[in-house]
Design a protein around this motif. Structure first.
Motif, PDB file in Angstrom:
ATOM      1  N   HIS A   1      57.661  -2.968  32.449  1.00  0.00           N
ATOM      2  CA  HIS A   1      57.870  -2.023  31.388  1.00  0.00           C
ATOM      3  C   HIS A   1      56.608  -2.117  30.465  1.00  0.00           C
ATOM      4  O   HIS A   1      56.316  -1.139  29.995  1.00  0.00           O
ATOM      5  CB  HIS A   1      59.146  -2.422  30.406  1.00  0.00           C
TER       6      HIS A   1
ATOM      7  N   ARG B   1      53.417  -0.256  31.867  1.00  0.00           N
ATOM      8  CA  ARG B   1      53.609   1.374  31.863  1.00  0.00           C
ATOM      9  C   ARG B   1      53.580   1.795  30.408  1.00  0.00           C
ATOM     10  O   ARG B   1      53.153   2.960  30.185  1.00  0.00           O
ATOM     11  CB  ARG B   1      54.877   1.488  32.398  1.00  0.00           C
ATOM     12  N   LEU B   2      54.052   1.104  29.415  1.00  0.00           N
ATOM     13  CA  LEU B   2      54.212   1.609  27.898  1.00  0.00           C
ATOM     14  C   LEU B   2      53.261   1.077  27.062  1.00  0.00           C
ATOM     15  O   LEU B   2      52.746   1.896  26.169  1.00  0.00           O
ATOM     16  CB  LEU B   2      55.650   1.196  27.587  1.00  0.00           C
ATOM     17  N   CYS B   3      52.614  -0.033  27.195  1.00  0.00           N
ATOM     18  CA  CYS B   3      51.854  -0.588  26.053  1.00  0.00           C
ATOM     19  C   CYS B   3      50.451  -0.183  26.003  1.00  0.00           C
ATOM     20  O   CYS B   3      49.834  -0.474  26.887  1.00  0.00           O
ATOM     21  CB  CYS B   3      52.204  -2.256  25.935  1.00  0.00           C
TER      22      CYS B   3
ATOM     23  N   VAL C   1      60.959   5.692  24.113  1.00  0.00           N
ATOM     24  CA  VAL C   1      59.839   5.187  23.093  1.00  0.00           C
ATOM     25  C   VAL C   1      58.830   6.039  23.349  1.00  0.00           C
ATOM     26  O   VAL C   1      58.095   5.939  22.368  1.00  0.00           O
ATOM     27  CB  VAL C   1      59.784   3.742  24.072  1.00  0.00           C
ATOM     28  N   ARG C   2      58.142   6.627  24.413  1.00  0.00           N
ATOM     29  CA  ARG C   2      57.373   7.279  24.343  1.00  0.00           C
ATOM     30  C   ARG C   2      57.558   8.643  23.331  1.00  0.00           C
ATOM     31  O   ARG C   2      56.566   8.957  22.659  1.00  0.00           O
ATOM     32  CB  ARG C   2      56.872   7.994  25.582  1.00  0.00           C
TER      33      ARG C   2
ATOM     34  N   PHE D   1      65.394  -3.765  27.279  1.00  0.00           N
ATOM     35  CA  PHE D   1      65.720  -3.167  28.538  1.00  0.00           C
ATOM     36  C   PHE D   1      66.697  -4.372  29.391  1.00  0.00           C
ATOM     37  O   PHE D   1      67.063  -3.975  30.124  1.00  0.00           O
ATOM     38  CB  PHE D   1      64.370  -3.302  29.433  1.00  0.00           C
TER      39      PHE D   1
ATOM     40  N   GLN E   1      66.890   2.318  32.145  1.00  0.00           N
ATOM     41  CA  GLN E   1      65.643   1.978  31.587  1.00  0.00           C
ATOM     42  C   GLN E   1      64.626   3.111  31.664  1.00  0.00           C
ATOM     43  O   GLN E   1      63.791   3.128  30.821  1.00  0.00           O
ATOM     44  CB  GLN E   1      65.205   0.927  32.705  1.00  0.00           C
ATOM     45  N   GLU E   2      64.935   4.066  32.442  1.00  0.00           N
ATOM     46  CA  GLU E   2      64.170   5.056  32.518  1.00  0.00           C
ATOM     47  C   GLU E   2      64.239   6.061  31.169  1.00  0.00           C
ATOM     48  O   GLU E   2      63.117   6.478  30.689  1.00  0.00           O
ATOM     49  CB  GLU E   2      63.886   6.108  33.663  1.00  0.00           C
TER      50      GLU E   2
ATOM     51  N   GLU F   1      62.361   4.284  28.413  1.00  0.00           N
ATOM     52  CA  GLU F   1      60.962   4.463  28.463  1.00  0.00           C
ATOM     53  C   GLU F   1      60.733   5.952  27.708  1.00  0.00           C
ATOM     54  O   GLU F   1      59.661   6.006  27.077  1.00  0.00           O
ATOM     55  CB  GLU F   1      60.343   4.136  29.684  1.00  0.00           C
TER      56      GLU F   1
END
Length: 318
Positions: free
Chosen positions: A195, A198-200, A176-177, A161, A169-170, A173
Motif C-alpha cells: 500500500h 503504491r500510494l506514498c 485516499v487518492r 488497511f 483495500q482497493e 486506496e
C-alpha cells in the motif's frame, strides 16, 4: 504558513521505563500522502497520537496545519484510530453523520455526504443497514468515511488497511487518492509495504522506537543494488557462466540471479554479449519497498543485538 501540514520534532515517550518512542521527528508536506512504516510494536501508533496531541510527549513538540498546536485545529483533522469503534445500533448513514457532527458538520449535510460517499464506493446497498449486521471490514469502511466526511485538511489513519479484504483495500486506496486530489494531506501508518509503495509520496520507517529512514519510496529502494535475472541460450557451461557473472550469482533452473551496482550494469552487459552464451532472457530491476524495509529493519536489529551482547560481556567482565 509553512509548506508542511505536520511538523513533529523530537517526540519521545516512556511507559513504565520502556522507551516506546525515542526522538521521532516527522515533516509531512502539505497535499501529500505520507506513510509511517514499521514492524509491530515499533512505536508508530504512539508517534501518531503524540503528533495529534492525543497523548502528551515526554519530550518534543508537534505543530499542525501552519504551525498551530494540535488541539487548536482538531476540527480540521480526520483521525481513524487503530482501535475501531462504532455504535452497533446505528445505521451506517447515521453513524457517519454522527461522526461528522462531532467535528462541527451539520447533521443533514452529514447524512447527504454519507450517502454520496457510499454511492461512490459502491456501498449504497448498506447505507441504511445497522452496524451490528455488518462484517468487520464493512464497519471499518463506515468508520473511515466518518473520519473524513467533514472534509478535513489533515487525515491521519492508523493501520487503515488492517482487516480489510482486497476489494475494500482497493476502495480505501481510491478514497485516499481522492482526498489527496481534493487538497487534503494524508498521514497513515502501516506495516504492509504494498500500500505504501503504491500510494506514498514520502515515507518514514520507524524501528526500535526511532526513525531510521525518511524519504521517497525510490530513495528507500535505492539503498539496495539492482537485481538481475539472466537466462543464457541453450545448454551453456555452468562453471563458465558463473565465472562471467558477479560473485554470489545463484542458479535457479535455467536462470541466474544476482545483484549488481548501477555503475556495473553496462560492463556486465558487454561481457555477456562478448561471451557468446547469448541471451534467452534478461531483466534488471530495483528491489521493491518490501526488500528495502526488511534491509533497514534487519540492520537496526543487528545493531541492537550487537549492543546487547557487548553490554552483557561488559557486565560479565565486571
Amino acid at each position: 504558513m509553512t509548506d508542511y501540514s505536520v511538523e513533529a520534532t523530537g517526540l519521545s515517550k516512556d511507559f513504565g521505563g520502556f522507551k516506546a518512542v525515542d526522538g521521532v521527528s516527522l515533516q509531512v508536506p502539505s497535499g501529500s500522502i505520507y506513510g509511517v512504516l514499521g514492524p509491530n510494536g515499533a512505536g508508530k501508533t504512539t508517534s501518531l497520537r503524540m503528533t495529534l496531541g492525543i497523548i502528551d510527549p515526554d519530550a518534543g513538540q508537534s505543530r499542525l496545519l501552519g504551525g498551530h498546536a494540535p488541539r487548536a485545529v482538531r476540527h480540521r483533522i480526520g483521525y481513524l484510530p487503530e482501535e475501531r469503534g462504532l455504535y452497533p445500533g446505528m445505521k451506517a448513514r447515521e453513524a457517519i453523520a454522527f461522526m461528522g457532527a462531532l467535528r462541527g458538520l451539520d447533521w443533514r449535510e452529514g447524512r447527504r455526504r454519507a450517502a454520496a460517499f457510499m454511492g461512490e464506493l459502491g456501498l449504497e446497498r448498506v447505507v441504511d443497514e445497522k452496524i451490528r449486521k455488518m462484517s468487520k471490514g464493512m464497519a471499518q469502511m463506515i468508520q473511515l468515511i466518518g473520519s473524513i466526511v467533514h472534509a478535513p485538511d489533515l487525515i491521519v489513519l492508523d493501520e487503515p488497511f488492517s482487516g480489510l479484504d482486497p476489494v475494500n483495500q482497493e476502495r480505501l486506496e481510491m478514497l485516499v487518492r481522492r482526498e489527496r486530489d481534493r487538497g487534503a494531506t494524508i498521514l497513515f501508518s502501516t506495516h504492509v509495504m504494498a500500500h505504501a509503495e503504491r500510494l506514498c509520496d514520502r515515507i518514514a520507517i520507524i524501528a526500535r522506537s526511532q526513525r531510521r529512514f525518511e524519504g521517497s519510496v525510490d530513495d528507500a529502494r535505492a539503498l539496495l543494488p539492482m537485481q538481475v535475472r539472466y537466462t543464457p541460450r541453450g545448454d551453456a557451461d555452468a562453471p563458465a557462466i558463473a565465472a562471467l557473472l558477479p560473485a554470489g550469482a545463484e542458479r535457479r533452473g535455467d536462470a541466474w540471479y544476482f545483484p549488481v551496482d548501477d555503475t556495473a550494469i553496462e560492463p556486465l552487459l558487454a561481457r555477456i554479449t562478448a561471451s557468446g552464451f547469448g541471451v534467452a532472457g534478461l531483466s534488471i530491476a530495483r528491489p521493491g519497498l518490501h526488500d528495502a524495509f526488511v534491509h533497514i529493519v534487519r540492520q537496526v536489529d543487528a545493531a541492537f543485538d550487537a549492543d546487547a551482547t557487548s553490554d552483557a560481556v561488559e557486565e560479565a567482565a565486571a
